[in-house]
Design a protein around this motif. Structure first.
Motif, PDB file in Angstrom:
ATOM      1  N   ILE B  71      29.007  -3.735  19.910  1.00  0.00           N
ATOM      2  CA  ILE B  71      28.009  -4.035  18.885  1.00  0.00           C
ATOM      3  C   ILE B  71      28.241  -3.180  17.640  1.00  0.00           C
ATOM      4  O   ILE B  71      28.194  -1.945  17.707  1.00  0.00           O
ATOM      5  CB  ILE B  71      26.595  -3.828  19.452  1.00  0.00           C
ATOM      6  CG1 ILE B  71      26.393  -4.791  20.623  1.00  0.00           C
ATOM      7  CG2 ILE B  71      25.530  -4.055  18.374  1.00  0.00           C
ATOM      8  CD1 ILE B  71      25.186  -4.496  21.465  1.00  0.00           C
ATOM      9  N   PHE B  72      28.506  -3.842  16.551  1.00  0.00           N
ATOM     10  CA  PHE B  72      28.668  -3.192  15.257  1.00  0.00           C
ATOM     11  C   PHE B  72      27.477  -3.575  14.377  1.00  0.00           C
ATOM     12  O   PHE B  72      26.699  -4.471  14.730  1.00  0.00           O
ATOM     13  CB  PHE B  72      29.973  -3.654  14.580  1.00  0.00           C
ATOM     14  CG  PHE B  72      31.225  -3.238  15.299  1.00  0.00           C
ATOM     15  CD1 PHE B  72      31.623  -3.872  16.474  1.00  0.00           C
ATOM     16  CD2 PHE B  72      32.014  -2.203  14.822  1.00  0.00           C
ATOM     17  CE1 PHE B  72      32.776  -3.489  17.144  1.00  0.00           C
ATOM     18  CE2 PHE B  72      33.170  -1.812  15.477  1.00  0.00           C
ATOM     19  CZ  PHE B  72      33.546  -2.465  16.645  1.00  0.00           C
ATOM     20  N   ASP B  73      27.376  -2.919  13.223  1.00  0.00           N
ATOM     21  CA  ASP B  73      26.255  -3.219  12.316  1.00  0.00           C
ATOM     22  C   ASP B  73      26.218  -4.692  11.924  1.00  0.00           C
ATOM     23  O   ASP B  73      25.152  -5.281  11.803  1.00  0.00           O
ATOM     24  CB  ASP B  73      26.364  -2.379  11.035  1.00  0.00           C
ATOM     25  CG  ASP B  73      25.890  -0.956  11.245  1.00  0.00           C
ATOM     26  OD1 ASP B  73      25.324  -0.699  12.324  1.00  0.00           O
ATOM     27  OD2 ASP B  73      26.102  -0.120  10.360  1.00  0.00           O
ATOM     28  N   GLU B  74      27.395  -5.264  11.687  1.00  0.00           N
ATOM     29  CA  GLU B  74      27.426  -6.615  11.118  1.00  0.00           C
ATOM     30  C   GLU B  74      28.033  -7.666  12.029  1.00  0.00           C
ATOM     31  O   GLU B  74      28.296  -8.789  11.600  1.00  0.00           O
ATOM     32  CB  GLU B  74      28.179  -6.583   9.784  1.00  0.00           C
ATOM     33  CG  GLU B  74      27.461  -5.771   8.736  1.00  0.00           C
ATOM     34  CD  GLU B  74      28.355  -5.405   7.571  1.00  0.00           C
ATOM     35  OE1 GLU B  74      29.343  -6.111   7.344  1.00  0.00           O
ATOM     36  OE2 GLU B  74      28.069  -4.402   6.905  1.00  0.00           O
ATOM     37  N   GLY B  75      28.283  -7.307  13.240  1.00  0.00           N
ATOM     38  CA  GLY B  75      28.868  -8.295  14.142  1.00  0.00           C
ATOM     39  C   GLY B  75      29.058  -7.752  15.541  1.00  0.00           C
ATOM     40  O   GLY B  75      28.816  -6.566  15.797  1.00  0.00           O
ATOM     41  N   GLN B  76      29.475  -8.624  16.423  1.00  0.00           N
ATOM     42  CA  GLN B  76      29.683  -8.233  17.817  1.00  0.00           C
ATOM     43  C   GLN B  76      30.995  -8.834  18.308  1.00  0.00           C
ATOM     44  O   GLN B  76      31.367  -9.946  17.901  1.00  0.00           O
ATOM     45  CB  GLN B  76      28.537  -8.747  18.689  1.00  0.00           C
ATOM     46  CG  GLN B  76      27.175  -8.222  18.255  1.00  0.00           C
ATOM     47  CD  GLN B  76      26.033  -8.848  19.056  1.00  0.00           C
ATOM     48  OE1 GLN B  76      26.252  -9.594  19.999  1.00  0.00           O
ATOM     49  NE2 GLN B  76      24.820  -8.532  18.661  1.00  0.00           N
ATOM     50  N   ILE B  77      31.648  -8.098  19.176  1.00  0.00           N
ATOM     51  CA  ILE B  77      32.828  -8.637  19.849  1.00  0.00           C
ATOM     52  C   ILE B  77      32.512  -8.672  21.339  1.00  0.00           C
ATOM     53  O   ILE B  77      32.121  -7.650  21.914  1.00  0.00           O
ATOM     54  CB  ILE B  77      34.081  -7.776  19.630  1.00  0.00           C
ATOM     55  CG1 ILE B  77      34.304  -7.481  18.146  1.00  0.00           C
ATOM     56  CG2 ILE B  77      35.307  -8.464  20.227  1.00  0.00           C
ATOM     57  CD1 ILE B  77      35.477  -6.546  17.873  1.00  0.00           C
ATOM     58  N   VAL B  91      34.213 -13.200  18.524  1.00  0.00           N
ATOM     59  CA  VAL B  91      33.682 -12.352  17.449  1.00  0.00           C
ATOM     60  C   VAL B  91      32.600 -13.155  16.736  1.00  0.00           C
ATOM     61  O   VAL B  91      32.868 -14.254  16.233  1.00  0.00           O
ATOM     62  CB  VAL B  91      34.789 -11.939  16.461  1.00  0.00           C
ATOM     63  CG1 VAL B  91      34.226 -11.012  15.393  1.00  0.00           C
ATOM     64  CG2 VAL B  91      35.937 -11.268  17.199  1.00  0.00           C
ATOM     65  N   VAL B  92      31.393 -12.607  16.725  1.00  0.00           N
ATOM     66  CA  VAL B  92      30.261 -13.349  16.172  1.00  0.00           C
ATOM     67  C   VAL B  92      29.495 -12.483  15.178  1.00  0.00           C
ATOM     68  O   VAL B  92      29.538 -11.253  15.240  1.00  0.00           O
ATOM     69  CB  VAL B  92      29.277 -13.803  17.285  1.00  0.00           C
ATOM     70  CG1 VAL B  92      29.980 -14.722  18.268  1.00  0.00           C
ATOM     71  CG2 VAL B  92      28.661 -12.615  18.008  1.00  0.00           C
ATOM     72  N   GLU B  95      22.777 -11.591  15.063  1.00  0.00           N
ATOM     73  CA  GLU B  95      21.545 -12.333  14.795  1.00  0.00           C
ATOM     74  C   GLU B  95      21.820 -13.790  14.422  1.00  0.00           C
ATOM     75  O   GLU B  95      21.240 -14.326  13.466  1.00  0.00           O
ATOM     76  CB  GLU B  95      20.720 -11.639  13.707  1.00  0.00           C
ATOM     77  CG  GLU B  95      20.340 -10.215  14.096  1.00  0.00           C
ATOM     78  CD  GLU B  95      19.554  -9.497  13.026  1.00  0.00           C
ATOM     79  OE1 GLU B  95      19.037 -10.179  12.131  1.00  0.00           O
ATOM     80  OE2 GLU B  95      19.440  -8.274  13.108  1.00  0.00           O
TER      81      GLU B  95
END
Lengths: 370, 117
Positions: B71-77, B91-92, B95
Motif C-alpha cells: 500500500i502506497f499513498d497513491e496506489g497499491q500493488i 497495480v491499482v 480508492e
C-alpha cells in the motif's frame, strides 16, 4: 517512533550521536525563524540538541539555551520565544516549578519537558503544570529525529487548523503510540465542534475509549478517524470500565484500516458492506488474534518485541521490505510507501515501514505467514 | 497456459482503477497489460522479476499460496503467488473499484490456476 525506553546515558551517548551528525548543507536562512529555548543544566546536552536541531530544521529554528531556570526566566522576559523545552531535574528551581512560573507569566508559550529521569508522578505533575509534551531523552540518533519531529510539529502548530497541539506528521495516532511505547499512563481528551471523547492509556496499554454512545474499539476508531479538532494529554485517572483489551500495536493498525475504509466510504468509492467484505481478501476473520509484534526504529533498532522469538529475522525481513518498496516506487509513481499486508493459509501479517519506524504484526495461530 | 493468462489479463486491465497488470510465469517469462501511459507494462515486468527474486531471501513460507498487498499513498500493488510458481501482479489506484476488488481478482487467478492445471 525512535523513543527512549531506558535511562539517559549522559555524555558518552552525546558523543556518539554528534559523531553521526550529517554534514551541514548549504542553506539560505529563512526570513522567519522559530525561537526555541532549551533549559537544562547539562551544557553538553544543550550543545548537542542545538547543533542537531538547527541543522535538521534547515535553519528554520533559532535555538537558545539556558543552563538554569533563573537564566531562562530572564531570557523569556527579554525575548519572544515560541517554545520552551525544559529538563525537570535542575538545581534550585526544578523543572516542574519552572513550568508553573512560566505557565503563569507566559500562558501562550508552548512548553515541553525533555528529561532523562521520567517517572509517572513527574509526568502527571508536568502535564498538570501546563506542559504540552512530556518526553524521555533519546538514546539514539533516530530517537533525536523523532523528538525533533514532535517539537517541530508543536512549534509550527497554529490554532484552528487540524488538531491543536500536533497535527499532520505527528498526529493523534503518533501521540498514542508515543504514550504506549513509553509505557505511560494518561488520558487523551479529544474534541471538535461536534463531539468529545477520551482515550485512556494505562502503563502503555489502551484500556478504554469513549465518545458519545460509543465505547471500546468502535469509539477508538471513531476518534482516530477525525480529521480535525483538539486534543490534550491529561494525567491518568481510572475509567469506570475497561472496554479495550489487546495489544496497542494491533489496535492502532486496525484503527488505521478502519479509518481507510471510512474515508473510502465517505468518498463514495465503496459499495455495500457485504461487497466490501468480499472484495478485500485481507479482511480479518473473527477470532483471529495477534500472536507477534515487533517495533523498531527506521534503522532496525528494536524498540519493542512481544512474542517475537526471531527478532533478527524479522528486522531483516522489514529491511528487505523497505528496500523492495523503494525499488517499486522507483519503477512506478505510487507515492510514499505505507505498509504491506501478507496472507496465506497459515495467517496474516502486516508490516509497516516508515523512515522513522518499522512495525511487524502477525495474526493467526499456527505457522508463519512469511 | 499462456493464452489463458493472456486472455484473463486482457479482460481485467480495463477495470476502473486498474493501472497495469501482469503475470510472471514459472519459466520466468512475463505477460503484461498496461492501461495508462504513466504506468508502462515494462516497468511492471521489472517489478515482477524483482519481487520474484527478492522473495527468495524472505523467511520460509509455510503455505504455497501467498497473497500480499503493498500500500502506497497513491496506489497499491497486489501480488498473488500460485502453487506452481506463477506470479500475478495487479497495480491499482487507491480508492477505486479495482482496489476494492483485489480480493476477488486474486481468487479468480488462483481458481484460474486450478482450472488450467
Amino acid at each position: 517512533m525512535g523513543l527512549c525506553l531506558g535511562p539517559w546515558n549522559g555524555n558518552l551517548r552525546i558523543k556518539k550521536i554528534v559523531s553521526a551528525k550529517i554534514e551541514p548543507e548549504k542553506v539560505t536562512r529563512p526570513s522567519k525563524q522559530h525561537q526555541i529555548l532549551f533549559v537544562d543544566d547539562e551544557r553538553a546536552f544543550l550543545e548537542t540538541v542545538s547543533t542537531l536541531f538547527v541543522d535538521w530544521s534547515k535553519q528554520t529554528w533559532k535555538v537558545h539555551i539556558a543552563t538554569s531556570a533563573d537564566q531562562a526566566l530572564q531570557f523569556l522576559k527579554d525575548q519572544m520565544v515560541e517554545l520552551v523545552v525544559v529538563d525537570i531535574n535542575m538545581p534550585v528551581l526544578d523543572g516542574v516549578q519552572f513550568l508553573r512560573v512560566v505557565n503563569r507569566r507566559f500562558p501562550d508559550l508552548k512548553k515541553a519537558v525533555l528529561t532523562g529521569h521520567a517517572t509517572e508522578t513527574k509526568r502527571s505533575e508536568c502535564l498538570a503544570s501546563g506542559a504540552e509534551l512530556f518526553i524521555e531523552k533519546p538514546q539514539s540518533s533516530d530517537g533525536f529525529r523523532a523528538i525533533f519531529a514532535m517539537l517541530d510539529e508543536l512549534v509550527t502548530w497554529t490554532p484552528r487548523e487540524g488538531f491543536q497541539g500536533m497535527l499532520r506528521k505527528v498526529g493523534l495516532q503518533d501521540v498514542i503510540q508515543m504514550e504506549c511505547l513509553g509505557r505511560n499512563s494518561s488520558v487523551l481528551e479529544i474534541h471538535n465542534q461536534h463531539l468529545r471523547g477520551r482515550v485512556y492509556i494505562e502503563d502503555g496499554s489502551i484500556i478504554h475509549a469513549g465518545v458519545g454512545d460509543l465505547t471500546g474499539e468502535p469509539a477508538l476508531h471513531k476518534l482516530l478517524s477525525l480529521s480535525g479538532g483538539s486534543f490534550q494529554l491529561q494525567p491518568f485517572e481510572a475509567p469506570l470500565q475497561r472496554t479495550i483489551q489487546g495489544q496497542w500495536e494491533f489496535l492502532l493498525m486496525e484503527a488505521a484500516r478502519v479509518r481507510d475504509e471510512m474515508s473510502m466510504q465517505a468518498a463514495g468509492a465503496s459499495g455495500a458492506e457485504t461487497a466490501e467484505a468480499e472484495a478485500d481478501g485481507a479482511d480479518q476473520p473473527d477470532g483471529v488474534k495477534v500472536v507477534e509484534t515487533l517495533i523498531c526504529s527506521g534503522t532496525g533498532e528494536v524498540l519493542h518485541a512481544w512474542q517475537s522469538s526471531e527478532t533478527d529475522a524479522r528486522v531483516g525481513f522489514l529491511k528487505a521490505l523497505s528496500a523492495l518498496s523503494d525499488r517499486f516506487a522507483q519503477e512506478l509513481p505510487m507515492g510514499k510507501f505505507d505498509r504491506v499486508e501478507i496472507q496465506n493459509a497459515a495467517g496474516r501479517c502486516i508490516a509497516q515501514v516508515h523512515a522513522d519506524r518499522m512495525v511487524f504484526v502477525r495474526m493467526g495461530t499456527e505457522g508463519l505467514p512469511v | 497456459m499462456k493464452e489463458i493468462f493472456g486472455q484473463w489479463l486482457a479482460a481485467r486491465v480495463s477495470a476502473p482503477g486498474m493501472l497495469v497488470c501482469g503475470i510472471r510465469q514459472s519459466d520466468g517469462s512475463c505477460l503484461t497489460q498496461g492501461a495508462v501511459r504513466t504506468f508502462p507494462a515494462e516497468q511492471l515486468e521489472k517489478i515482477l522479476h524483482t519481487f520474484a527474486e527478492a522473495k527468495l531471501q524472505f523467511p520460509a513460507e509455510s503455505g504455497a499460496e501467498i497473497w500480499s498487498k503493498w500500500i502506497f499513498d497513491e496506489g497499491q500493488i497486489c501480488f498473488v503467488t500460485r502453487p506452481d510458481g506463477n506470479l500475478l501482479a495487479l497495480v491499482v489506484r487507491s480508492e477505486t473499484d479495482a482496489a476494492q476488488n483485489l480480493g476477488n481478482l486474486a481468487g479468480e487467478f488462483l481458481a484460474l490456476a486450478a482450472a488450467a492445471v
